[in-house]
Design an enzyme around this catalytic site. Structure first.
Site, PDB file in Angstrom:
ATOM      1  N   LYS A 100     -45.127  21.704 -39.363  1.00  0.00           N
ATOM      2  CA  LYS A 100     -45.774  20.987 -38.248  1.00  0.00           C
ATOM      3  C   LYS A 100     -45.551  19.489 -38.373  1.00  0.00           C
ATOM      4  CE  LYS A 100     -49.203  24.587 -37.531  1.00  0.00           C
ATOM      5  NZ  LYS A 100     -50.531  25.123 -37.832  1.00  0.00           N
ATOM      6  N   GLN A 144     -55.835  23.395 -40.619  1.00  0.00           N
ATOM      7  CA  GLN A 144     -55.069  24.608 -40.897  1.00  0.00           C
ATOM      8  C   GLN A 144     -56.010  25.706 -41.416  1.00  0.00           C
ATOM      9  OE1 GLN A 144     -51.680  25.036 -40.309  1.00  0.00           O
ATOM     10  NE2 GLN A 144     -52.108  27.175 -40.798  1.00  0.00           N
ATOM     11  N   ASP A 161     -55.108  22.702 -30.846  1.00  0.00           N
ATOM     12  CA  ASP A 161     -54.911  24.131 -31.143  1.00  0.00           C
ATOM     13  C   ASP A 161     -55.535  25.003 -30.046  1.00  0.00           C
ATOM     14  OD1 ASP A 161     -53.407  24.937 -33.304  1.00  0.00           O
ATOM     15  OD2 ASP A 161     -54.988  24.586 -34.784  1.00  0.00           O
TER      16      ASP A 161
END
Ligand code: NAP
Length: 290
Positions: free
Chosen positions: A52, A96, A119
């Protein structure tokens, strides 16, 4: 049978995103910034976070990585999220998952400001997605819709079977496929489904997100179906430098023999998930720039 090249689609979209980043810099002097928080050293999470960060920098965005020890407490993590919520250089905040067991994932996700929730996991964004309001779409489900379209399928009126009902993949994919714009008829399957093959054999589109290799085999498919394999499973393999190889949830060989198009693992859904994260971060920065 056509292999759906997620890397190619991702590269095309990332070039478009990089163009958008350059324009935003030139016109408003704003550089999109993404903060990625990793707690602990779970090997799969380390590799996702590294990918990422790299993608973010390649798109011309600011990537701020925050790597914390596994002993980090929930209040410490919540304080960090709150500080990033207030940081004007940061437009997207990503934590995460999974988190160590002593930290509540729900509490941490709830703490992310909805306007920085790139997200698309906060209850506010999930609710907006369900009612069709403007929102950050969750990255993997959004990438899946793009992949089905890229395969050349007009989703409208098709029967889509989704295997798996997690909050991050199965449920949102089912919601996106059944929106008026996409207009598929959706069957959502899980471990309580009796006779999974009965449903998949009637499907024009099968999205498999079960986290178990071999969940979908060719004899369970209608000829010509589009298969999106979301699964990422590590199989021990001494012939590989890392000692494992990645496989999806679909048995690729038997499914490829019957399907009209199928995503490979790796190289299918994975690159699209990161791409849609960049997409959301650019949208967040544009909104902040006004
Ligand atoms: P998850 O939370 O473990 O959910 C799995 C779902 O599949 C559950 O709803 C489970 O049903 C269902 N299921 C499991 N075995 C089944 C079977 N034999 N028949 C029918 N349903 C079955 O997993 P997830 O987070 O959604 O992830 C799924 C997979 O996608 C994992 O391999 C993950 O690593 C991968 N993934 C990939 C990406 C990417 O970017 N490529 C992103 C996210 C996830 P119950 O609810 O009844 O238990």
């Amino acid at each position: 049978m056509k292999t759906i090249d997620g890397k190619l689609l991702a590269a095309n979209l990332r070039a478009e995103i990089a163009g958008g980043v350059s324009r935003l810099k030139a016109e408003k002097g704003v550089v999109p910034g993404l903060a990625v928080i990793l707690v602990g050293d779970n090997p799969a999470s380390v590799s996702y976070v590294t990918a990422k960060e790299k993608a973010c920098r390649e798109a011309g965005m600011l990537s701020r990585e925050v790597r914390l020890g596994a002993e980090t407490t929930e209040p410490e993590l919540l304080d960090l999220v709150k500080a990033l919520n207030e940081d004007p250089a940061i437009h997207g905040v990503l934590v995460q998952l999974p988190l160590p067991k002593h930290i509540s994932e729900k509490a941490v996700i709830d703490a992310i400001a909805p306007e920085k929730d790139v997200d698309g996991f906060t209850p506010v964004n999930v609710g907006r997605m369900i009612i069709g309001d403007d929102c950050f779409l969750p990255c993997t489900p959004h990438g899946i819709i793009k992949l089905i379209e890229f395969a050349g399928m007009d989703i409208r009126g098709k029967h889509a079977v989704v295997i798996g009902r997690s909050n991050i993949v199965g449920k949102p994919v089912a919601a996106l496929l059944s929106r008026r714009e996409t207009n598929a008829t959706v069957t959502l399957c899980h471990t309580g489904t009796r006779d999974l093959a009965h449903f998949t054999r009637d499907a024009d589109i099968v999205v498999v997100a079960a986290g178990r290799p071999g969940t979908l085999t060719g004899d369970m498919l209608k000829p010509g179906a589009v298969v999106i394999d979301v699964g990422v499973n590590r199989i021990p393999d001494d012939s590989r430098p890392k000692g494992f190889r990645l496989v999806g949830d679909a048995d690729f060989e038997s499914c490829a023999a019957v399907a009209g198009a199928i995503t490979p693992v790796p190289g299918g859904v994975g690159p699209m998930t990161i791409t849609m994260l960049l997409w959301n971060t650019l949208q967040a920065a544009r909104r902040a720039a006004g």
